[in-house]
Design a protein around this motif. Structure first.
Motif, PDB file in Angstrom:
ATOM      1  N   THR A 196      30.974  55.204  61.081  1.00 48.22           N
ATOM      2  CA  THR A 196      32.179  54.467  60.628  1.00 48.22           C
ATOM      3  C   THR A 196      34.031  54.831  60.969  1.00 48.22           C
ATOM      4  O   THR A 196      34.381  55.511  61.141  1.00 48.22           O
ATOM      5  N   GLN A 197      34.179  53.569  61.416  1.00 39.30           N
ATOM      6  CA  GLN A 197      35.596  53.752  61.972  1.00 39.30           C
ATOM      7  C   GLN A 197      36.649  52.444  61.688  1.00 39.30           C
ATOM      8  O   GLN A 197      35.905  51.146  61.106  1.00 39.30           O
ATOM      9  N   ASN A 198      37.723  52.109  62.176  1.00 44.24           N
ATOM     10  CA  ASN A 198      38.162  50.849  62.734  1.00 44.24           C
ATOM     11  C   ASN A 198      37.378  50.784  64.185  1.00 44.24           C
ATOM     12  O   ASN A 198      37.082  50.989  64.556  1.00 44.24           O
ATOM     13  N   PHE A 199      38.738  49.311  64.181  1.00 38.84           N
ATOM     14  CA  PHE A 199      38.109  48.834  65.879  1.00 38.84           C
ATOM     15  C   PHE A 199      38.243  49.789  67.025  1.00 38.84           C
ATOM     16  O   PHE A 199      39.209  50.029  67.030  1.00 38.84           O
ATOM     17  N   ILE A 200      37.253  50.242  67.696  1.00 36.25           N
ATOM     18  CA  ILE A 200      37.978  51.289  68.813  1.00 36.25           C
ATOM     19  C   ILE A 200      38.983  49.471  69.630  1.00 36.25           C
ATOM     20  O   ILE A 200      39.276  48.404  70.105  1.00 36.25           O
ATOM     21  N   ASP A 201      40.118  50.390  70.051  1.00 35.17           N
ATOM     22  CA  ASP A 201      41.007  50.205  71.049  1.00 35.17           C
ATOM     23  C   ASP A 201      42.129  49.188  70.302  1.00 35.17           C
ATOM     24  O   ASP A 201      42.372  48.229  71.364  1.00 35.17           O
ATOM     25  N   ALA A 202      41.858  49.294  69.046  1.00 34.99           N
ATOM     26  CA  ALA A 202      43.236  48.885  68.457  1.00 34.99           C
ATOM     27  C   ALA A 202      44.284  48.216  68.809  1.00 34.99           C
ATOM     28  O   ALA A 202      44.690  47.526  68.332  1.00 34.99           O
TER      29      ALA A 202
END
Length: 359
Positions: A316-322
């Motif tokens: 579970t996380q934010n979008f990668i390379d945001a």
């Protein structure tokens, strides 16, 4: 009832590495160590009451220190997955992060959060892992104070809460990197393929060949990423090299609290795992880059040999390379603000008569 015990798991740099074990009346137990806040063991009963360890990992501290290149069970930070070319700009200032894989910054760099011993303290049946990540560590700006709380509840739920604050503007996107296999950690691809997986996700982050996002979000309909109804993993990933290693975007229901993200169900054992979180995406990974069956496996707990598709990560996380994509949710943490993230992994079994219950 929930019972919590602690013991010394080993020492590193003259510091004790603590091991904390939660147990419930069902026979469920979870063990985590202060090195990397790693989940070292997760024992879950099946529909017949047989208990198996369902996370991949090692039996001893030395293996986690010297051999854990696959990030078994650890907390990933400051930023999970890739930061393209290891370079970020904040308020016009360029910060160069450690480039530790293919010219990119991956999983927090060389001395990442899963590679250090955390301070730990017990609060009732909660354990709080704490760490100061100093300004400049792996290239990140700001002194970052991080607290991660683990708790097991009497309904066999593993609860995680992450909080952090910084003295300078920085970026942060933390997750847990446990590899799950509800058939048992030693069961390999044969066990994993029999899982039914559901993801409450309607889009996938498009990536280049080096797994860096293009910035486009693609609908999952008509693709192998459409897991909105249960799919057998073996039917999707067998003989398909690159599935799965992708960021799936959560279908939001307007709830500001925890949303349902995923259910993983293993019919032969009856075990299931439901994932709830306040995060906007899941990184779904099926150990594609583990050794193949022709290669020597990674020797894990109890002498098990971990090879390709031995387990799955539901991160579970934010979008990668945001940081490089203004249309993605922000990963910038400002001084005076608090980063917060909550995730729950809820375990249970489907009994012979079809009754769903905690493990």
């Amino acid at each position: 009832m929930v019972y919590l015990t602690e013991q010394v798991f080993g020492t590193i740099n003259d510091e004790d590495v603590m091991k904390y074990t939660w147990r419930t009346d069902s026979g469920f137990s979870l063990s985590a160590i202060s090195f990397g806040a790693i989940v070292q063991s997760l024992q879950v009963p099946d529909k017949d009451g047989n208990i198996n360890d369902v996370v991949l990992g090692f039996d001893d501290l030395q293996s986690y220190v010297e051999r854990n290149i696959k990030n078994f069970g650890g907390v990933i930070g400051r930023c999970t997955n890739r930061v393209a070319e290891g370079t970020i700009q904040i308020d016009g200032v360029t910060h160069r992060l450690t480039r530790n894989r293919d010219g990119h910054h991956v999983h927090g760099g060389n001395l990442a959060f899963d590679k250090v011993n955390w301070s730990s303290s017990v609060d009732g049946t909660k354990v709080v892992f704490s760490r100061l990540s100093k300004d400049g560590e792996e290239g990140y700006p700001g002194d970052l104070m991080v607290n991660i709380t683990y708790e097991v509840k009497d309904d066999d739920t593993w609860y995680i809460e992450y909080t952090a604050s910084s003295t300078k503007k920085t970026i942060i996107n933390m997750t847990n990197h446990s590899y799950f296999n509800l058939a048992g950690h030693e069961s390999g691809a044969e066990g994993l393929y029999n899982h039914l997986v559901t993801m409450n996700c309607d889009r996938v982050v498009e990536v280049r060949s080096d797994w860096v996002p293009t910035g486009r979000l693609l609908p999952v309909g008509g693709t192998p990423f459409d897991l909105r109804s249960p799919k057998r993993l073996g039917d999707i990933i067998e003989n398909s090299k690159n599935l799965f290693h992708h960021n799936l975007c959560v279908t939001r229901n307007g709830n500001k609290g925890l949303n349902f993200l995923s259910r993983v169900y293993h019919p032969p054992s009856g075990r299931y795992m439901d994932v709830y979180s306040d995060q906007p995406s899941i990184l779904f990974y099926n150990a594609n880059y583990f050794p193949t069956k022709e290669e020597a496996g990674i020797v894990g707990k109890d002498g098990a040999s971990y090879r390709r598709h031995a387990g799955m990560c539901i991160e579970t996380q934010n979008f990668i390379d945001a940081i490089h994509h203004p249309s993605f949710p922000s990963v910038i943490l400002k001084p005076g603000d608090v980063y917060k993230q909550k995730t729950e992994y809820r375990f249970g079994v489907v009994k012979q008569n079809g009754v769903v219950a905690p493990a």
